[in-house]
Design an enzyme around this catalytic site. Structure first.
Site, short mmCIF file in Angstrom:
data_model
loop_
_atom_site.label_atom_id
_atom_site.label_comp_id
_atom_site.label_asym_id
_atom_site.label_seq_id
_atom_site.Cartn_x
_atom_site.Cartn_y
_atom_site.Cartn_z
N ASP A 196 3.64 -7.70 -13.41
CA ASP A 196 3.13 -8.06 -12.30
C ASP A 196 3.81 -9.53 -12.10
O ASP A 196 4.68 -9.89 -13.18
CB ASP A 196 1.63 -8.52 -12.18
CG ASP A 196 1.20 -8.26 -10.67
OD1 ASP A 196 1.83 -8.87 -9.98
OD2 ASP A 196 0.28 -7.37 -10.81
N ASN B 3 -3.92 -7.21 11.42
CA ASN B 3 -3.22 -7.99 10.19
C ASN B 3 -2.20 -7.23 9.55
O ASN B 3 -2.33 -6.01 9.57
CB ASN B 3 -4.37 -8.03 9.15
CG ASN B 3 -4.03 -9.09 7.94
OD1 ASN B 3 -3.98 -10.27 8.13
ND2 ASN B 3 -3.69 -8.53 6.76
C1 LIG Z 1 6.35 -9.11 -3.48
C2 LIG Z 1 4.96 -9.50 -3.38
C3 LIG Z 1 3.93 -8.69 -3.78
C4 LIG Z 1 2.67 -8.66 -3.45
N1 LIG Z 1 1.72 -7.69 -3.80
C5 LIG Z 1 0.50 -8.16 -3.75
C6 LIG Z 1 -0.70 -7.22 -3.91
O1 LIG Z 1 -0.15 -6.01 -4.39
N2 LIG Z 1 -1.92 -7.39 -3.68
C7 LIG Z 1 -2.07 -8.49 -2.82
O2 LIG Z 1 -3.39 -8.68 -2.63
N3 LIG Z 1 -1.10 -9.56 -2.57
C8 LIG Z 1 -0.26 -9.18 -2.70
N4 LIG Z 1 0.93 -9.98 -2.34
C9 LIG Z 1 0.53 -11.19 -1.79
C10 LIG Z 1 0.10 -11.23 -0.53
O3 LIG Z 1 1.10 -10.48 0.29
C11 LIG Z 1 -0.26 -12.60 0.23
O4 LIG Z 1 -1.48 -13.12 -0.44
C12 LIG Z 1 -0.30 -12.43 1.79
O5 LIG Z 1 -0.54 -13.89 2.31
C13 LIG Z 1 -1.65 -11.65 2.12
O6 LIG Z 1 -1.78 -11.53 3.57
P1 LIG Z 1 -3.29 -11.51 4.21
O7 LIG Z 1 -3.83 -13.01 4.02
O8 LIG Z 1 -3.10 -11.02 5.62
O9 LIG Z 1 -4.21 -10.58 3.41
C14 LIG Z 1 2.19 -9.83 -2.71
C15 LIG Z 1 3.13 -10.80 -2.40
C16 LIG Z 1 4.56 -10.73 -2.68
C17 LIG Z 1 5.68 -11.46 -2.22
MN LIG Z 2 -3.42 -12.10 7.22
#
Ligand SMILES: Cc1cc2nc3c(=O)[nH]c(=O)nc-3n(C[C@H](O)[C@H](O)[C@H](O)COP(=O)(O)O)c2cc1C
Ligand SMILES: [Mn+2]
Length: 481
Positions: free
Chosen positions: A282, A168
């Site tokens: 945030d 992932n």
């Molecule tokens: C700039 C930015 C910062 C982010 N920071 C976080 C974070 O700190 N924690 C989190 O859980 N998701 C964060 N996200 C959202 C996740 O990247 C997003 O939900 C992603 O789909 C998670 O991937 P996964 O489904 O593989 O876990 C952020 C997104 C962006 C664009």
């Molecule tokens: Mn994912």
């Protein structure tokens, strides 16, 4: 041609007058934020700070911070082109006859061409530091005045599902604690957090994690996509850039990272080792409160000889992440329509911070249809976070927020048309009754049917006839208006 790396993307931005170099000293503590915030609010260029105060590593920010930049990032004239390519694939059916099969061949080859490739060398390992390294050597921003410290805001966090071995990549911010540790802010619903939890039943204590900072834009962008678990973001990145992502094996952990990355942090997390992370300014526009998150231990840092540090800031909207989210809205619409073909369009206004407000236009076919769509959205992936869903009929343009406001407010009898539901909410929701758990509201703003108990006539929308409009066009000019 796919961008080979971040620098090639920065050059493309520059050639399109979408990047400004800042040759003088600017402080990564707060000052870069103020620049980036003003630039995005003015629809300005991406910024490359060549001399962040105290460091000799340039800082790139706002590289996705407009639809134009998103188009350059994904190498399309409109992000809808990506959606169209997805539809093309989804509509691909087993063809009839030998001619049909031959025609299909290039498509099949194309699918195969998306899979990431492991290569033996990568620019991200031009310099390998397994000792004497420090996270403090990088121009990590303190974004906002009340932030707990410096946060890596654009990291691609790689881990492997301990059950399935599937990779992932998610974007989870990381607070720098000291030379060798950082917070790992994967929220409880995200894949990294799930991998972490799954160590428990397997009797494991430690999980390798690798973090890539700065890569070609499609690869960076893939980390934020709300993909189903166990679907490799690197494969999707390959689809987006139409060239496989090249991956190299890490030096000190059992993971691969994009070979073209600027900086890579290799390391691990340990089950049960938590530390206070935050507060952090945030993307809600509020400070998220301090909370307990796993500690990431760095075992090595690898990098290019002269790396560029890629970052972003989040805060009161619209910020760079709004445009990244808007592109997700466009790209995922056809996927949503596989499950919900009645959905004509969706929109997430910037002030709703993605999931706080989702406007949905449907082709209504039966009583209760709007509510069915709400529940389906609440039951779909990260769309489960949707706090307020407003469903309107298909004649409403949901991209036109004024039209939605006008029509929706006229169409509702609040007590009758509002649906409350309970469920998981985004970890960043500071208003929910409990962390991660709270209520959602659906507003059925469609025209009500007799089958829904509404028996009075429903009035039509006022509009002038075309014939009169044309007549008055002439008279208007005659009047000198
Ligand atoms: C700039 C930015 C910062 C982010 N920071 C976080 C974070 O700190 N924690 C989190 O859980 N998701 C964060 N996200 C959202 C996740 O990247 C997003 O939900 C992603 O789909 C998670 O991937 P996964 O489904 O593989 O876990 C952020 C997104 C962006 C664009
Ligand atoms: Mn994912």
């Amino acid at each position: 041609m796919a961008y080979r790396d971040l620098r090639e993307f920065l050059r493309a931005l520059e050639q399109n007058q979408e990047l400004k170099r800042i040759p003088f000293e600017v402080d990564p503590v707060l000052e870069i934020t103020e620049f980036a915030d003003r630039a995005v609010k003015q629809g300005g260029p991406a910024l490359l700070f060549e001399r962040p105060r105290g460091y000799n590593i340039p800082v790139a920010i706002n590289t996705f911070a407009s639809m134009k930049k998103m188009q350059l990032a994904l190498e399309v004239d409109s992000v809808e082109e990506v959606a169209a390519r997805i539809v093309e694939f989804l509509e691909m059916q087993v063809p009839q006859g030998i001619i049909g099969k031959l025609k299909m061949l290039p498509k099949v080859v194309e699918v195969g061409a998306f899979f990431p490739k492991v290569v033996s060398r990568g620019a991200c390992q031009e310099v390998v530091k397994t000792g004497g390294f420090s996270l403090l050597d990088y121009p990590v921003l303190q974004c906002w005045p009340e932030d707990a410290g410096r946060f890596i805001t654009l990291p691609l966090v790689f881990s492997r599902n301990p059950d399935t071995g599937k990779r992932n990549c998610g974007m989870y911010r990381m607070q720098v604690f000291d030379e060798r540790t950082a917070g790992m802010h994967w929220q409880t619903h995200k894949q990294g957090a799930e991998h972490y939890r799954r160590m428990g039943p397997l009797g494991k204590r430690r999980m390798d994690v690798a973090v890539a900072i700065g890569a070609d834009p499609a690869t960076m962008y893939s980390a934020i996509l709300p993909l189903p678990p166990d679907l490799d973001e690197m494969m999707i990145a390959g689809f987006l850039r139409q060239t496989p992502v090249e991956m190299v094996k890490c030096q000190t952990c059992d993971l691969e990272v994009p070979a073209n990355a600027e900086i890579v942090l290799e390391g691990y997390v340990e089950l049960g080792e938590l530390r206070t992370e935050g507060p952090f300014g945030d993307h809600t526009g509020f400070y998220s409160l301090a909370d307990e998150y796993p500690v990431f231990h760095v075992t090595a840092i690898t990098q290019r000889k002269e790396p560029i540090y890629a970052t972003t800031i989040v805060g009161p909207p619209p910020m760079e992440d709004y445009f990244m989210g808007k592109a997700i809205e466009r790209i995922f619409l056809p996927l949503m329509r596989l499950q919900l073909p009645e959905v004509r369009d969706i929109a997430m206004p910037p002030e709703g911070i993605f999931h706080n407000l989702i406007l949905v236009a449907i082709r209504k076919s039966y009583p209760g249809h709007a509510r069915k769509v709400m529940h389906s959205i609440w039951g779909t992936g990260q769309a489960m976070f949707s706090k307020v869903i407003v469903v309107v009929d298909e004649d409403v343009d949901v991209q036109n927020y004024r039209e939605v406001t006008w029509k929706a407010l006229n169409n509702i009898d609040p007590q009758r048309d509002i649906e409350f539901s309970m469920g998981p909410v985004d970890s960043l929701d500071h208003a929910s009754r409990l962390p991660n758990y709270g209520s959602k509201m659906g507003v059925d703003a469609t025209r009500k049917w007799p089958g829904e108990g509404f028996t009075r006539p429903w009035p039509g929308v006022i509009g002038m006839s075309e014939e009169v409009k044309r007549r008055v066009d002439g008279l208007w000019r005659k009047a000198g208006l």
